[in-house]
Design a protein around this motif. Sequence first.
Motif, PDB file in Angstrom:
ATOM      1  N   MET A 388       0.824  -1.203   0.000  1.00  0.00           N
ATOM      2  CA  MET A 388       0.000   0.000   0.000  1.00  0.00           C
ATOM      3  C   MET A 388       0.861   1.257   0.000  1.00  0.00           C
ATOM      4  SD  MET A 388      -3.142   0.763  -0.177  1.00  0.00           S
ATOM      5  CE  MET A 388      -3.670   2.432  -0.515  1.00  0.00           C
ATOM      6  N   ASN A 389       1.966   1.250   0.720  1.00  0.00           N
ATOM      7  CA  ASN A 389       2.851   2.416   0.730  1.00  0.00           C
ATOM      8  C   ASN A 389       3.494   2.639  -0.635  1.00  0.00           C
ATOM      9  OD1 ASN A 389       2.498   3.224   3.440  1.00  0.00           O
ATOM     10  ND2 ASN A 389       3.893   1.644   4.141  1.00  0.00           N
ATOM     11  N   LEU A 390       3.919   1.570  -1.283  1.00  0.00           N
ATOM     12  CA  LEU A 390       4.501   1.710  -2.616  1.00  0.00           C
ATOM     13  C   LEU A 390       3.463   2.173  -3.628  1.00  0.00           C
ATOM     14  CD1 LEU A 390       6.801  -1.459  -2.825  1.00  0.00           C
ATOM     15  CD2 LEU A 390       7.413   0.894  -2.205  1.00  0.00           C
ATOM     16  N   ALA A 391       2.219   1.727  -3.480  1.00  0.00           N
ATOM     17  CA  ALA A 391       1.157   2.179  -4.381  1.00  0.00           C
ATOM     18  C   ALA A 391       0.887   3.678  -4.208  1.00  0.00           C
ATOM     19  CB  ALA A 391      -0.114   1.380  -4.119  1.00  0.00           C
ATOM     20  N   GLU A 392       0.949   4.175  -2.977  1.00  0.00           N
ATOM     21  CA  GLU A 392       0.776   5.613  -2.761  1.00  0.00           C
ATOM     22  C   GLU A 392       1.905   6.412  -3.393  1.00  0.00           C
ATOM     23  OE1 GLU A 392       0.256   6.691   1.276  1.00  0.00           O
ATOM     24  OE2 GLU A 392      -1.899   6.316   1.267  1.00  0.00           O
ATOM     25  N   LEU A 393       3.134   5.926  -3.268  1.00  0.00           N
ATOM     26  CA  LEU A 393       4.257   6.621  -3.892  1.00  0.00           C
ATOM     27  C   LEU A 393       4.129   6.615  -5.413  1.00  0.00           C
ATOM     28  CD1 LEU A 393       7.255   5.409  -1.687  1.00  0.00           C
ATOM     29  CD2 LEU A 393       6.049   7.595  -1.593  1.00  0.00           C
ATOM     30  N   ALA A 394       3.646   5.507  -5.980  1.00  0.00           N
ATOM     31  CA  ALA A 394       3.425   5.457  -7.426  1.00  0.00           C
ATOM     32  C   ALA A 394       2.348   6.457  -7.852  1.00  0.00           C
ATOM     33  CB  ALA A 394       3.037   4.041  -7.850  1.00  0.00           C
ATOM     34  N   LEU A 395       1.308   6.597  -7.045  1.00  0.00           N
ATOM     35  CA  LEU A 395       0.267   7.573  -7.362  1.00  0.00           C
ATOM     36  C   LEU A 395       0.809   8.999  -7.288  1.00  0.00           C
ATOM     37  CD1 LEU A 395      -2.765   8.065  -7.946  1.00  0.00           C
ATOM     38  CD2 LEU A 395      -3.090   8.239  -5.475  1.00  0.00           C
ATOM     39  N   PHE A 396       1.644   9.284  -6.294  1.00  0.00           N
ATOM     40  CA  PHE A 396       2.250  10.623  -6.202  1.00  0.00           C
ATOM     41  C   PHE A 396       3.210  10.879  -7.360  1.00  0.00           C
ATOM     42  CE2 PHE A 396       1.659  10.160  -1.361  1.00  0.00           C
ATOM     43  CZ  PHE A 396       0.381  10.671  -1.459  1.00  0.00           C
ATOM     44  N   GLY A 397       3.896   9.830  -7.807  1.00  0.00           N
ATOM     45  CA  GLY A 397       4.807   9.990  -8.939  1.00  0.00           C
ATOM     46  C   GLY A 397       4.097  10.275 -10.244  1.00  0.00           C
ATOM     47  N   GLU A 398       2.792  10.034 -10.301  1.00  0.00           N
ATOM     48  CA  GLU A 398       2.012  10.345 -11.503  1.00  0.00           C
ATOM     49  C   GLU A 398       2.075  11.835 -11.836  1.00  0.00           C
ATOM     50  OE1 GLU A 398      -2.659  11.168 -12.228  1.00  0.00           O
ATOM     51  OE2 GLU A 398      -2.155   9.421 -11.005  1.00  0.00           O
ATOM     52  N   SER A 399       2.084  12.695 -10.823  1.00  0.00           N
ATOM     53  CA  SER A 399       2.149  14.138 -11.063  1.00  0.00           C
ATOM     54  C   SER A 399       3.463  14.532 -11.724  1.00  0.00           C
ATOM     55  CB  SER A 399       1.974  14.894  -9.738  1.00  0.00           C
ATOM     56  OG  SER A 399       0.752  14.541  -9.119  1.00  0.00           O
ATOM     57  N   CYS A 400       4.546  13.915 -11.283  1.00  0.00           N
ATOM     58  CA  CYS A 400       5.850  14.215 -11.869  1.00  0.00           C
ATOM     59  C   CYS A 400       5.901  13.791 -13.335  1.00  0.00           C
ATOM     60  CB  CYS A 400       6.947  13.513 -11.070  1.00  0.00           C
ATOM     61  SG  CYS A 400       8.611  13.748 -11.721  1.00  0.00           S
ATOM     62  N   VAL A 401       5.417  12.600 -13.645  1.00  0.00           N
ATOM     63  CA  VAL A 401       5.450  12.102 -15.022  1.00  0.00           C
ATOM     64  C   VAL A 401       4.551  12.945 -15.916  1.00  0.00           C
ATOM     65  CG1 VAL A 401       5.017  10.108 -16.486  1.00  0.00           C
ATOM     66  CG2 VAL A 401       6.007   9.784 -14.220  1.00  0.00           C
ATOM     67  N   GLY A 402       3.388  13.354 -15.398  1.00  0.00           N
ATOM     68  CA  GLY A 402       2.495  14.194 -16.185  1.00  0.00           C
ATOM     69  C   GLY A 402       3.089  15.567 -16.477  1.00  0.00           C
ATOM     70  N   SER A 403       3.770  16.143 -15.494  1.00  0.00           N
ATOM     71  CA  SER A 403       4.407  17.449 -15.721  1.00  0.00           C
ATOM     72  C   SER A 403       5.535  17.339 -16.740  1.00  0.00           C
ATOM     73  CB  SER A 403       4.942  17.992 -14.395  1.00  0.00           C
ATOM     74  OG  SER A 403       3.900  18.199 -13.470  1.00  0.00           O
ATOM     75  N   LEU A 404       6.311  16.270 -16.693  1.00  0.00           N
ATOM     76  CA  LEU A 404       7.391  16.084 -17.677  1.00  0.00           C
ATOM     77  C   LEU A 404       6.821  15.844 -19.070  1.00  0.00           C
ATOM     78  CD1 LEU A 404       9.915  13.870 -15.682  1.00  0.00           C
ATOM     79  CD2 LEU A 404      10.092  16.306 -16.221  1.00  0.00           C
ATOM     80  N   ALA A 405       5.719  15.088 -19.165  1.00  0.00           N
ATOM     81  CA  ALA A 405       5.098  14.872 -20.473  1.00  0.00           C
ATOM     82  C   ALA A 405       4.591  16.177 -21.059  1.00  0.00           C
ATOM     83  CB  ALA A 405       3.956  13.864 -20.342  1.00  0.00           C
ATOM     84  N   THR A 406       4.005  17.026 -20.243  1.00  0.00           N
ATOM     85  CA  THR A 406       3.558  18.328 -20.733  1.00  0.00           C
ATOM     86  C   THR A 406       4.729  19.201 -21.141  1.00  0.00           C
ATOM     87  OG1 THR A 406       1.643  18.186 -19.253  1.00  0.00           O
ATOM     88  CG2 THR A 406       2.169  20.355 -20.139  1.00  0.00           C
TER      89      THR A 406
END
Length: 444
Positions: A388-406
């Motif tokens: 569950m902790n790793l899944a939360e970190l993966a969800l938070f990392g979504e913002s970083c990947v989305g900003s880099l894609a933009t």
Amino acid sequence: MGLRTLRGARKRAGAWGVTVSMTQDCVGQLGPAVSPGPRRPPCVHMHNLGDGQRRGRHGPRGRPPTPSREPCLLAPSPAQSSRLFPGSSDQRGAVSGRRSPSLRARPSAGQVGGEMCAHNMSWIRYPSRVSTDVEAVIAAQSAVSRCTLVYAVLFVPVSLAAGLFNLATFLRGRARLGGLDVCLLDLTATGLLATLLSLAAIGRPDYLATTNLGCAVLSLLSNACYFNAQYVQLVLLFAFLLRRPPPCLRAAAQGPRGPAASLAAAGGCAVCSSLGAVALLGTSGELDHTTLCQADPLTAWPEYEMVKVSLGFGLALVLQLAFLVLLGVQRARRAAPAQRDAASACPVVPAIVLTTFACRLFYNVALVRRARLKLQRDIGSPGDELLMNLAELALFGESCVGSLATLFLHKPCRLALRSVPARLCQSCRRGAAGTSFALNGVGG
């Protein structure tokens, strides 16, 4: 002599229609915690005697036998034990003098549908706090600590830098913003807020200690970002990648003011979904109590995970499948492309949607697993807590990947990034020219 007296008393009680049992028979079910005294009188249970038996056919004076005044100690029923010792089986075992070796709390027959139903989450604990498997706890906490350190050192600065750069680019060119730019601006602001909220998880494996009210506010904001990002991505799919979007989303591609209605609808749905999820935390009557908090509180009802998975992932997945069907139908019909910035949306929108789907798939699988454990009244293992902790970190990392894609795939942001070295060189030249002019003036 005492044995003969006891047998005589039993014969007389049998003649009176009364069942006599020794105190050892009454309290034998309570275990070694209760031991009868050596001179305790027998425990008498009165059956339902008829009126004739009560009026004097038995006994010398026409009166029924008088039972012992001492109450009979019987083992409580499962329903009574659930009222006497609320909580998990471990807690009841501690009260009765026995310790349960398992971390699993199974409800008894008397607890089903009673106070120990699925809405009572007072029994649940973090496995790392109560598990006796020290090696598993140390390994799980070590993995969580390392992954959190990588996220804090690498992902958080990159996400903040890319998000702020994209935000500044959009605001600088706000006079020329199109529908796609406005939607990406909304996603950028949502990602920045989600990154800031993720700082609450920097201290893992230690959880944030706060009140239930503070944890509910954190969960409300996190869920609002979660749902808003998903709904805005659906608007991007249907409004900018379909050759002929539906009439309700056709306004999203018309000028800077066109997407306002679509984004307002997406934001309203996100807020309503977040409020509905927070209402299922089950802490409305204990807002001032201290708890260990995370974005998805552990003590939330199982319905919390179900609602979040259904509205944030299941519904979005169904709509994305519908989008693929419509896109395939339009490709088959060879419909003419609409006049909008679809060429700019083609690289950035699919990249954002695919990375979001990958991150949220792992996260929602962990949520479903935790809900299943709650329904089974099982707190799980340290490995489940690690997942569950790793899944939360993966969800938070979504913002970083989305900003880099933009930043790298959206044309205005990419051009602004390319112009940064030229602007820095120009600023350095101006600074050098100003310095040389000042020195020449002083020397003359």
